[in-house]
Design a protein around this motif. Structure first.
Motif, PDB file in Angstrom:
ATOM      1  N   GLY A 247       0.804  -1.211   0.000  1.00 49.46           N
ATOM      2  CA  GLY A 247       0.000   0.000   0.000  1.00 49.46           C
ATOM      3  C   GLY A 247       0.836   1.260   0.000  1.00 49.46           C
ATOM      4  O   GLY A 247       2.061   1.221   0.142  1.00 49.46           O
ATOM      5  N   VAL A 248       0.153   2.398  -0.131  1.00 46.49           N
ATOM      6  CA  VAL A 248       0.841   3.683  -0.090  1.00 46.49           C
ATOM      7  C   VAL A 248       1.436   3.922   1.299  1.00 46.49           C
ATOM      8  O   VAL A 248       2.557   4.415   1.438  1.00 46.49           O
ATOM      9  CB  VAL A 248      -0.119   4.825  -0.483  1.00 46.49           C
ATOM     10  N   LEU A 249       0.692   3.548   2.337  1.00 47.99           N
ATOM     11  CA  LEU A 249       1.220   3.700   3.698  1.00 47.99           C
ATOM     12  C   LEU A 249       2.519   2.927   3.885  1.00 47.99           C
ATOM     13  O   LEU A 249       3.421   3.376   4.601  1.00 47.99           O
ATOM     14  CB  LEU A 249       0.190   3.228   4.726  1.00 47.99           C
ATOM     15  N   ASP A 250       2.625   1.770   3.249  1.00 46.54           N
ATOM     16  CA  ASP A 250       3.852   0.973   3.368  1.00 46.54           C
ATOM     17  C   ASP A 250       5.055   1.710   2.805  1.00 46.54           C
ATOM     18  O   ASP A 250       6.182   1.530   3.268  1.00 46.54           O
ATOM     19  CB  ASP A 250       3.696  -0.357   2.616  1.00 46.54           C
ATOM     20  N   ARG A 251       4.849   2.549   1.814  1.00 47.07           N
ATOM     21  CA  ARG A 251       5.949   3.251   1.153  1.00 47.07           C
ATOM     22  C   ARG A 251       6.290   4.581   1.814  1.00 47.07           C
ATOM     23  O   ARG A 251       7.441   5.031   1.722  1.00 47.07           O
ATOM     24  CB  ARG A 251       5.604   3.510  -0.328  1.00 47.07           C
ATOM     25  N   ILE A 252       5.319   5.234   2.438  1.00 49.32           N
ATOM     26  CA  ILE A 252       5.577   6.606   2.904  1.00 49.32           C
ATOM     27  C   ILE A 252       5.352   6.768   4.402  1.00 49.32           C
ATOM     28  O   ILE A 252       5.188   7.894   4.885  1.00 49.32           O
ATOM     29  CB  ILE A 252       4.728   7.629   2.119  1.00 49.32           C
TER      30      ILE A 252
END
Length: 275
Positions: A247-252
């Motif tokens: 997910g996006v949360l995993d990256r940022i």
């Protein structure tokens, strides 16, 4: 090709495709940056809601919409972004309480309200701060600073932990992180800022030390907080928005903590420190 190598190829390809798009919208600034970060904010909020609630209620969709709206508040007056964000948050808090007062379930209403508001804040505050930073004087340089203290930290921590790691940092949350990796990442954040001075002379030595040190601390905290969230709810990834990455949360997750640091530093602290 085995599954591990296949996933690596997917990660590389999706990264190569997404990076130019992200950089283009960041370099363009204004509404372009707000649109990019608004979309990311809405996705982050949705990932939080799906992790904690397993479904998207009508109130969650309102939270996602407001999370996507928040970065646009920076377009007109970036230095006053916090004021607008406060009132949007106040409105959503009242809305969330009213929604569950009417719709129930009454026994779980306080918990659901808390998740609605936290998901909205978690998804939007960091990226709204990043949008405001981009729209300030020398904004692209300071966005680059937020990225450097995050990515240089992550890279240096990985290699320091892999080759020197002996002492676990917080095994209950992230079993692979070590104290050696943490301090290696801290060195990476500070060193990355000083190297960045070659590209952006606007950075002073004090900027490099302050942002490097505090970014080297806050970034790992952001990473650990997202790991804590996923571990608490038994999920491996926050979502599937980015093929091969999760997910996006995993990256940022670390950037969501470091971007407000840069905004606060520029708005309230930098003018008080010696150059």
């Amino acid at each position: 090709m085995n599954e591990k190598n296949k996933n690596l190829v997917i990660r590389i390809v999706s990264g190569l495709l997404l990076l130019p798009i992200v950089l283009f919208f960041l370099f363009k600034g204004g509404l372009y940056t707000a649109a990019l970060l608004g979309l990311a904010s809405a996705i982050c909020a949705s990932e939080y809601y799906l992790i904690t609630q397993k479904t998207l209620s009508p109130a969650a969709w309102v939270g996602m919409g407001l999370a996507g709206l928040l970065p646009f508040l920076a377009v007109r007056a970036p230095e006053r972004t916090g004021e607008g964000a406060f009132w949007v948050t106040a409105f959503f808090l009242l809305f969330a309480f009213t929604y569950h007062l009417i719709r129930g379930p009454l026994q779980d209403a306080p918990t659901r309200v808390a998740h609605l508001v936290l998901g909205f804040l978690y998804g939007s505050v960091g990226l709204t701060a990043l949008c405001a930073v981009r729209l300030m004087p020398d904004g692209m340089a300071w966005v680059f600073a937020a990225l450097v203290i995050t990515w240089a930290n992550d890279t240096a921590a990985y290699f320091a932990g892999r080759f020197l790691g002996r002492h676990k940092l917080y095994p209950a949350v992230s079993p692979n992180k070590t104290w050696e990796g943490f301090f290696g990442g801290l060195v990476g954040s500070v060193g990355g800022m000083f190297v960045s001075r070659l590209l952006f002379p606007v950075f002073t030595p004090m900027d490099c030390l302050f942002l490097g040190i505090f970014g080297g601390i806050l970034g790992p905290i952001g990473d650990l907080c997202e790991s804590m969230l996923k571990r608490a709810y038994g999920v491996k990834d926050s979502g599937r928005a980015i093929p091969g990455h999760g997910g996006v949360l995993d990256r940022i997750d670390a950037l969501l903590f470091n971007a407000p640091l840069v905004f606060v530093y520029l708005t309230f602290i930098r003018g008080l420190l010696p150059s």
